[in-house]
Write a protein that holds these residues in place. Structure first.
Motif, PDB file in Angstrom:
ATOM      1  N   THR A  31       0.629  -1.190   0.134  1.00 24.63           N
ATOM      2  CA  THR A  31      -0.164  -0.097  -0.138  1.00 24.63           C
ATOM      3  C   THR A  31       0.917   1.250   0.007  1.00 24.63           C
ATOM      4  O   THR A  31       0.456   2.343  -0.417  1.00 24.63           O
ATOM      5  CB  THR A  31      -1.049  -0.094   1.328  1.00 24.63           C
ATOM      6  N   ALA A  32       2.046   1.333   0.496  1.00 26.66           N
ATOM      7  CA  ALA A  32       3.066   2.411   0.322  1.00 26.66           C
ATOM      8  C   ALA A  32       3.305   2.829  -0.898  1.00 26.66           C
ATOM      9  O   ALA A  32       3.571   4.001  -1.423  1.00 26.66           O
ATOM     10  CB  ALA A  32       4.024   2.350   1.471  1.00 26.66           C
ATOM     11  N   GLU A  33       3.348   1.877  -1.805  1.00 25.67           N
ATOM     12  CA  GLU A  33       4.183   2.094  -3.166  1.00 25.67           C
ATOM     13  C   GLU A  33       3.167   3.114  -3.834  1.00 25.67           C
ATOM     14  O   GLU A  33       3.749   3.865  -4.911  1.00 25.67           O
ATOM     15  CB  GLU A  33       4.169   0.929  -3.964  1.00 25.67           C
ATOM     16  N   ILE A  34       1.904   3.085  -3.660  1.00 25.44           N
ATOM     17  CA  ILE A  34       1.045   4.069  -4.403  1.00 25.44           C
ATOM     18  C   ILE A  34       1.368   5.438  -3.885  1.00 25.44           C
ATOM     19  O   ILE A  34       1.475   6.315  -5.114  1.00 25.44           O
ATOM     20  CB  ILE A  34      -0.442   3.532  -4.245  1.00 25.44           C
ATOM     21  N   HIS A  35       1.671   5.801  -2.865  1.00 26.74           N
ATOM     22  CA  HIS A  35       2.014   7.124  -2.562  1.00 26.74           C
ATOM     23  C   HIS A  35       3.412   7.506  -3.223  1.00 26.74           C
ATOM     24  O   HIS A  35       3.347   8.743  -3.655  1.00 26.74           O
ATOM     25  CB  HIS A  35       2.050   7.312  -1.249  1.00 26.74           C
ATOM     26  N   ASP A  36       4.245   6.621  -3.038  1.00 28.29           N
ATOM     27  CA  ASP A  36       5.532   6.859  -3.817  1.00 28.29           C
ATOM     28  C   ASP A  36       5.486   7.166  -5.420  1.00 28.29           C
ATOM     29  O   ASP A  36       5.933   8.016  -5.968  1.00 28.29           O
ATOM     30  CB  ASP A  36       6.533   5.759  -3.735  1.00 28.29           C
ATOM     31  N   LEU A  37       4.808   6.354  -5.870  1.00 26.75           N
ATOM     32  CA  LEU A  37       4.563   6.283  -7.454  1.00 26.75           C
ATOM     33  C   LEU A  37       3.603   7.807  -7.826  1.00 26.75           C
ATOM     34  O   LEU A  37       4.141   8.542  -8.811  1.00 26.75           O
ATOM     35  CB  LEU A  37       3.462   5.384  -7.974  1.00 26.75           C
ATOM     36  N   ILE A  38       2.678   8.013  -7.044  1.00 28.13           N
ATOM     37  CA  ILE A  38       1.887   9.201  -7.085  1.00 28.13           C
ATOM     38  C   ILE A  38       2.852  10.593  -7.085  1.00 28.13           C
ATOM     39  O   ILE A  38       2.969  11.556  -7.718  1.00 28.13           O
ATOM     40  CB  ILE A  38       0.944   9.515  -6.238  1.00 28.13           C
ATOM     41  N   ALA A  39       3.955  10.562  -5.907  1.00 26.83           N
ATOM     42  CA  ALA A  39       4.711  11.589  -5.603  1.00 26.83           C
ATOM     43  C   ALA A  39       5.720  11.553  -6.880  1.00 26.83           C
ATOM     44  O   ALA A  39       6.106  12.848  -7.433  1.00 26.83           O
ATOM     45  CB  ALA A  39       5.372  11.376  -4.445  1.00 26.83           C
ATOM     46  N   ALA A  40       6.100  10.578  -7.555  1.00 25.23           N
ATOM     47  CA  ALA A  40       7.097  10.666  -8.590  1.00 25.23           C
ATOM     48  C   ALA A  40       6.872  10.910 -10.090  1.00 25.23           C
ATOM     49  O   ALA A  40       7.750  11.612 -10.685  1.00 25.23           O
ATOM     50  CB  ALA A  40       7.779   9.119  -8.372  1.00 25.23           C
ATOM     51  N   THR A  41       5.510  10.671 -10.233  1.00 23.81           N
ATOM     52  CA  THR A  41       5.154  10.963 -11.568  1.00 23.81           C
ATOM     53  C   THR A  41       4.493  12.274 -11.731  1.00 23.81           C
ATOM     54  O   THR A  41       4.026  12.517 -12.948  1.00 23.81           O
ATOM     55  CB  THR A  41       3.870   9.920 -11.865  1.00 23.81           C
ATOM     56  N   GLY A  42       4.542  13.231 -11.005  1.00 24.57           N
ATOM     57  CA  GLY A  42       3.922  14.515 -11.107  1.00 24.57           C
ATOM     58  C   GLY A  42       2.605  14.584 -11.312  1.00 24.57           C
ATOM     59  O   GLY A  42       1.629  14.099 -10.997  1.00 24.57           O
ATOM     60  N   GLU A  43       2.538  15.269 -12.506  1.00 23.35           N
ATOM     61  CA  GLU A  43       0.897  15.315 -13.266  1.00 23.35           C
ATOM     62  C   GLU A  43       0.493  14.547 -14.329  1.00 23.35           C
ATOM     63  O   GLU A  43      -0.581  14.404 -15.032  1.00 23.35           O
ATOM     64  CB  GLU A  43       0.884  16.746 -13.858  1.00 23.35           C
ATOM     65  N   ASN A  44       1.320  13.494 -14.667  1.00 23.08           N
ATOM     66  CA  ASN A  44       1.079  12.389 -15.672  1.00 23.08           C
ATOM     67  C   ASN A  44       0.046  11.256 -15.079  1.00 23.08           C
ATOM     68  O   ASN A  44       0.083  11.177 -13.759  1.00 23.08           O
ATOM     69  CB  ASN A  44       2.498  11.502 -15.890  1.00 23.08           C
ATOM     70  N   GLU A  45      -0.715  11.004 -15.971  1.00 21.12           N
ATOM     71  CA  GLU A  45      -1.885   9.962 -15.568  1.00 21.12           C
ATOM     72  C   GLU A  45      -0.896   8.645 -15.278  1.00 21.12           C
ATOM     73  O   GLU A  45       0.034   8.227 -15.765  1.00 21.12           O
ATOM     74  CB  GLU A  45      -2.542   9.847 -17.003  1.00 21.12           C
TER      75      GLU A  45
ATOM     76  N   ASN B  68      -9.033   9.852  -6.612  1.00 23.35           N
ATOM     77  CA  ASN B  68      -7.690  10.651  -7.351  1.00 23.35           C
ATOM     78  C   ASN B  68      -7.916  10.366  -8.844  1.00 23.35           C
ATOM     79  O   ASN B  68      -7.840   9.441  -9.502  1.00 23.35           O
ATOM     80  CB  ASN B  68      -6.558   9.917  -6.688  1.00 23.35           C
ATOM     81  N   PRO B  69      -8.272  11.426  -9.617  1.00 18.71           N
ATOM     82  CA  PRO B  69      -8.515  11.397 -10.807  1.00 18.71           C
ATOM     83  C   PRO B  69      -7.205  11.057 -11.837  1.00 18.71           C
ATOM     84  O   PRO B  69      -7.512  10.766 -13.064  1.00 18.71           O
ATOM     85  CB  PRO B  69      -8.972  12.786 -11.463  1.00 18.71           C
ATOM     86  N   ARG B  70      -6.001  11.129 -11.239  1.00 20.09           N
ATOM     87  CA  ARG B  70      -4.720  10.847 -12.166  1.00 20.09           C
ATOM     88  C   ARG B  70      -4.429   9.397 -11.964  1.00 20.09           C
ATOM     89  O   ARG B  70      -3.856   9.186 -12.747  1.00 20.09           O
ATOM     90  CB  ARG B  70      -3.932  11.768 -11.375  1.00 20.09           C
ATOM     91  N   VAL B  71      -5.319   8.615 -11.161  1.00 20.68           N
ATOM     92  CA  VAL B  71      -4.737   7.327 -10.889  1.00 20.68           C
ATOM     93  C   VAL B  71      -5.931   6.316 -11.298  1.00 20.68           C
ATOM     94  O   VAL B  71      -7.188   6.723 -11.089  1.00 20.68           O
ATOM     95  CB  VAL B  71      -4.399   6.990  -9.688  1.00 20.68           C
ATOM     96  N   GLN B  72      -5.516   5.434 -12.335  1.00 16.41           N
ATOM     97  CA  GLN B  72      -6.488   4.454 -12.580  1.00 16.41           C
ATOM     98  C   GLN B  72      -5.935   3.005 -12.326  1.00 16.41           C
ATOM     99  O   GLN B  72      -4.834   2.645 -12.620  1.00 16.41           O
ATOM    100  CB  GLN B  72      -6.799   4.557 -14.263  1.00 16.41           C
ATOM    101  N   ILE B  73      -6.634   1.908 -11.749  1.00 21.45           N
ATOM    102  CA  ILE B  73      -6.436   0.726 -11.508  1.00 21.45           C
ATOM    103  C   ILE B  73      -6.701  -0.051 -13.032  1.00 21.45           C
ATOM    104  O   ILE B  73      -8.128  -0.001 -13.400  1.00 21.45           O
ATOM    105  CB  ILE B  73      -7.074   0.147 -10.612  1.00 21.45           C
ATOM    106  N   LYS B  74      -5.935  -0.760 -13.886  1.00 23.38           N
ATOM    107  CA  LYS B  74      -5.972  -1.241 -14.959  1.00 23.38           C
ATOM    108  C   LYS B  74      -5.996  -2.676 -14.604  1.00 23.38           C
ATOM    109  O   LYS B  74      -6.476  -3.306 -15.649  1.00 23.38           O
ATOM    110  CB  LYS B  74      -5.297  -0.871 -15.977  1.00 23.38           C
TER     111      LYS B  74
END
Length: 465
Positions: free
Chosen positions: A160-174, A214-220
């Motif tokens: 569950t912690a990885e999602i926060h790291d990914l959100i922080a590292a990807t800026g405004e990218n989808e 979070n509109p920037r994140v999608q589970i695919k």
């Protein structure tokens, strides 16, 4: 009385087989005269027969295509190669001839992805599935690929912690992600639940708490894999059923979810007695997915696989020379090979793996029961049984008649686990490594990929040069 080595093999197995046959008393592998290979390159020797990689990829694609067509399955199939099975450029070059995708496991894997993308070997728009635990460097490299925008990147969240790291590292990218399920291990396993992934009951709450708004994140993608691989066992079907239940529950609250990754785990041939109905397994898996989707009124997902050993394992082999025989007591004869099992076929030592082992020559000679020892001074450097029996039988040792033995379908993991090009136990060198291809006319073509390690190589690594 039939006492020749060829008699033993023919009485024990259905022989010859597709990849194995004899020419006089010499073993042929996919039409390759292995004695000629020995005469040209010597032993110890490792090799990869690269056309087998393409053959296995196309077989798997065919099984899924046929099953999907027959079942009227509406999702697509994506074959991904699990790079950790073998990172070599010659493997990736062959793999990528087949319109496949990539699965990575570590930060440095991303450097390989960048290299093959920039070289035009990996098509733009291909999928890169980023698995494994993700330290900061791996997170940043994934973010760089997402920023590049030439590939479809799906980092599979391991915790569950990885999602926060990914959100922080990807800026405004989808950010399109997958979630790995922490499957339950087999009852005989040391642990109850896999250390990889998120527990079943936490997945939907995790989505609702951290992703839904979070509109920037999608589970695919939902990712499912068990350590023992894809097998027709009650354990496998039980875990798949639980996975499909979670997929259904998550799909009902997460409309962006559209893919199911069933991982790797197709077994490969480790014995001449090997039997596995791949087409049946593919059909049954898809039938279960289709049934659950129909029962829950949800669309059928795209299916991803990450075959690694299945892709590359059956392309590899190793050939050794029996140097000497030691009679240690009334029962135990030790044939000493010109290499080490521990360092050059490490799975035989680490996990008691068995590969297909056959004599290369002297098939018309009488056979005897032996043990096989490596050159290191470690008592664990031995190979003492085949999968079909509790012993090894080979043509009788004769110091005046050289005997060569081959291990087959060793192409996955052995070089990386054994530390290709690095230090070896007791400084037993890495063998020569030869690549085998076929030209446009079907003729065998060989190429030396690497020389046998030298004393100078070891001296340099150890700091003496």
């Amino acid at each position: 009385m039939r006492t020749k080595y060829i008699d033993l093999i023919e009485q024990t197995f259905d022989f010859p087989q597709d990849e194995f046959h004899l020419r006089e008393d010499r073993l042929m592998f996919h039409g390759i005269d292995l004695m000629r290979l020995i005469e040209e390159y010597g032993t110890p020797l490792k090799f990869n027969y690269l056309p087998q990689i393409t053959h296995n990829i196309q077989r798997a694609k065919g099984w899924f295509r046929e099953a999907m067509n027959n079942l009227g399955y509406s999702g697509n199939y994506y074959y991904s190669y699990c790079t950790k099975s073998s990172h070599f450029s010659f493997v990736l070059d062959e793999v990528l001839k087949n319109d496949v995708h990539i699965e990575t496991s570590s930060a440095f894997d991303i450097d390989i992805v960048k290299n093959i993308l920039n070289a035009g070997k990996l098509k733009e728009g291909s999928y890169v599935i980023c698995n494994g635990f993700k330290p900061p460097k791996y997170i940043q490299n994934i973010a760089d690929l997402i920023e590049d925008k030439r590939l479809n990147i799906i980092p599979v969240v391991d915790n569950t912690a990885e999602i926060h790291d990914l959100i922080a590292a990807t800026g405004e990218n989808e950010l399109k992600i997958g979630i790995r399920i922490a499957s339950e291990e087999e009852p005989k396993f040391e642990f109850y639940t896999s250390r990889l992934g998120i527990r079943y009951r936490e997945i939907v709450p995790f989505y609702k708490a951290f992703i839904q708004d979070n509109p920037r994140v999608q589970i695919k993608m939902l990712h499912f894999f068990i350590n023992t691989g894809i097998n027709d066992t009650s354990y496998y079907w039980n875990e798949l059923t639980k996975c499909l239940r979670i997929y259904s529950d998550l799909k009902k609250v997460c409309p962006t979810l559209d893919s199911l990754n069933i991982g790797g785990g197709f077994p490969i041939k480790k014995s001449l007695a090997f039997e596995f109905d791949y087409a049946y397994m593919v059909r049954e898996i898809l039938m279960q997915v289709k049934r659950v989707c129909s029962d829950n009124d949800i669309p059928e997902p795209n299916i991803y696989t990450e075959f690694g050993s299945f892709t590359v394992g059956e392309s590899g082999g190793a050939i050794f020379n029996v140097l000497h025989q030691k009679q240690q007591n009334d029962r135990e004869k030790w044939n000493m090979i010109d290499s080490s099992f521990m360092t050059n076929l490490p799975d035989t030592w680490a996990i008691n793996q068995r590969f297909i082992m056959l004599a290369i020559n002297r098939w018309n000679d009488d056979y005897e029961r032996v043990l096989l020892g490596g050159l290191t001074c470690d008592s664990d450097d031995y190979y003492n049984s085949e999968q079909h029996s509790n012993a090894i039988y080979l043509p009788k040792f004769d110091k005046n008649k050289p005997l060569y033995i081959g291990y087959f379908n060793t192409g996955a993991y052995q070089e990386t686990i054994g530390g290709f090009g690095g230090l070896k136990h007791c400084l037993i060198p890495e063998p020569k490594h030869v690549l085998i291809q076929r030209d446009e006319h079907g003729k065998i073509v060989t190429e030396l990929f690497s020389e046998e390690q030298t004393a100078e190589d070891f001296m340099r690594i150890l700091g003496y040069r």
